[in-house]
Design an enzyme around this catalytic site. Structure first.
Site, PDB file in Angstrom:
ATOM      1  N   TYR A 126       0.861  -1.183   0.000  1.00 13.63           N
ATOM      2  CA  TYR A 126       0.000   0.000   0.000  1.00 13.63           C
ATOM      3  C   TYR A 126       0.895   1.231   0.000  1.00 13.63           C
ATOM      4  CZ  TYR A 126      -3.934   2.990   1.619  1.00 13.63           C
ATOM      5  OH  TYR A 126      -4.912   3.953   1.760  1.00 13.63           O
ATOM      6  N   LYS A 154      -1.681  -1.421  -3.909  1.00 16.14           N
ATOM      7  CA  LYS A 154      -2.664  -0.338  -3.952  1.00 16.14           C
ATOM      8  C   LYS A 154      -1.884   0.967  -3.979  1.00 16.14           C
ATOM      9  CE  LYS A 154      -6.266   2.278  -1.702  1.00 16.14           C
ATOM     10  NZ  LYS A 154      -6.931   2.685  -0.442  1.00 16.14           N
TER      11      LYS A 154
END
Length: 291
Positions: A126, A154
């Site tokens: 992330y 992400k």
């Protein structure tokens, strides 16, 4: 996804969480990300975050993937969270780059490799450097993508060039999700595999349709939904804490999920009125009833 809480009591509202999860799944989302930034994970206790994951997995009941936020700054704390998410039945674990302590790319590689080496679940990296202060560089991500346990990224950097490079320089089976929804269609055009979209907390059906329209080469419909939903939504929420805005908008949409947890501020009356007006305009555009 946002975390429903009991007003100022700072406790998770289990029943509202179940209702909210069903609303999102019934709305057509393909996956859920409990324990996210919008879910205010740093403002919840470890046990609260784990209970959120357990409830979401139970309520989803296999109808959508559950990507469990397992974020922390300690390798062992992250691994404890991943093991709890695995026991709950989550499909993958999301791990943000460590925050507070500044580090280097070799330091980040050491952190994520240590987690990946012992993780029982596939990992999604992330990258959200505005909040962590530690960016996962392209060269680092391409090296980490070779690890069998690291399944994707992400990206909420908001940097489209970075996103393009990740898509171009990682293996075909490395999953790439755009977290900056204003770049949704541009990212899909560049090779992103999907969207982890804040506006889907309020408009799950239309956001799922946007992705599906793009996948079906219905670019006109995808662009229409960008203009009708994403642009006004992002514009309306850009000058206020996103979690606070989404929690308020959920209430406007008919499901109260509490207010923002400290240290986020409460919204002002003017902000609430502005969000309600934006909700009404978007609802008229997409044909959803206003509450």
């Amino acid at each position: 996804m946002a975390t429903p809480t009991h007003g100022s009591r700072r406790s998770v509202d289990d029943e509202a969480l179940r209702q909210f999860t069903r609303k999102l799944v019934d709305g057509g989302v393909h996956g859920l990300f409990p324990g996210s930034s919008i879910g205010e994970f740093p403002s919840l206790t470890t046990e609260q975050n784990r209970r959120v994951v357990r409830i979401v997995v139970e309520e989803t009941d296999g109808e959508a993937a559950v990507l469990a936020g397992c974020c922390d700054t300690s390798v062992d704390a992250v691994l404890d969270n991943v093991e709890a998410a695995d026991a709950a039945g989550a499909d993958a674990a999301v791990v943000v780059s460590p925050y507070y302590l500044g580090t280097t790319q070799p330091g980040l590689e050491r952190f994520f490799t240590a987690i990946a080496d012992e993780s029982p679940l596939p990992l999604l990296l992330y990258n959200i450097p505005p909040l962590t202060g530690n960016e996962l560089g392209v060269d680092l991500v391409t090296r980490l993508a070779e690890h069998d346990t690291i399944a994707g990224l992400k990206d909420t950097s908001g940097d489209l060039t970075y996103h393009h490079r990740i898509a171009s320089e990682t293996p075909e089976d490395f999953l790439l999700f755009q977290g900056a929804t204003q770049l949704a269609t541009a990212s899909l055009e560049l090779g992103a595999d999907g969207l982890i979209a804040g506006p889907a907390n309020v408009f799950p059906g239309p956001l799922s349709t946007l992705y599906e329209a793009y996948a079906a080469d219905d670019l006109a419909e995808a662009r229409r939904l960008m203009q009708a939903i994403v642009t006004p939504f992002v514009t309306a929420t850009s000058d206020m804490p996103t979690a606070a805005a989404i929690k308020h908008l959920s209430g406007v949409d008919g499901l109260e999920i509490g207010g923002p947890l400290p240290p986020l501020p409460e919204l002002t009356d003017e902000e609430r009125a502005s969000l309600a007006a934006t909700y009404s305009r978007i609802s008229e555009q997409v044909g959803e009833p206003t509450v």
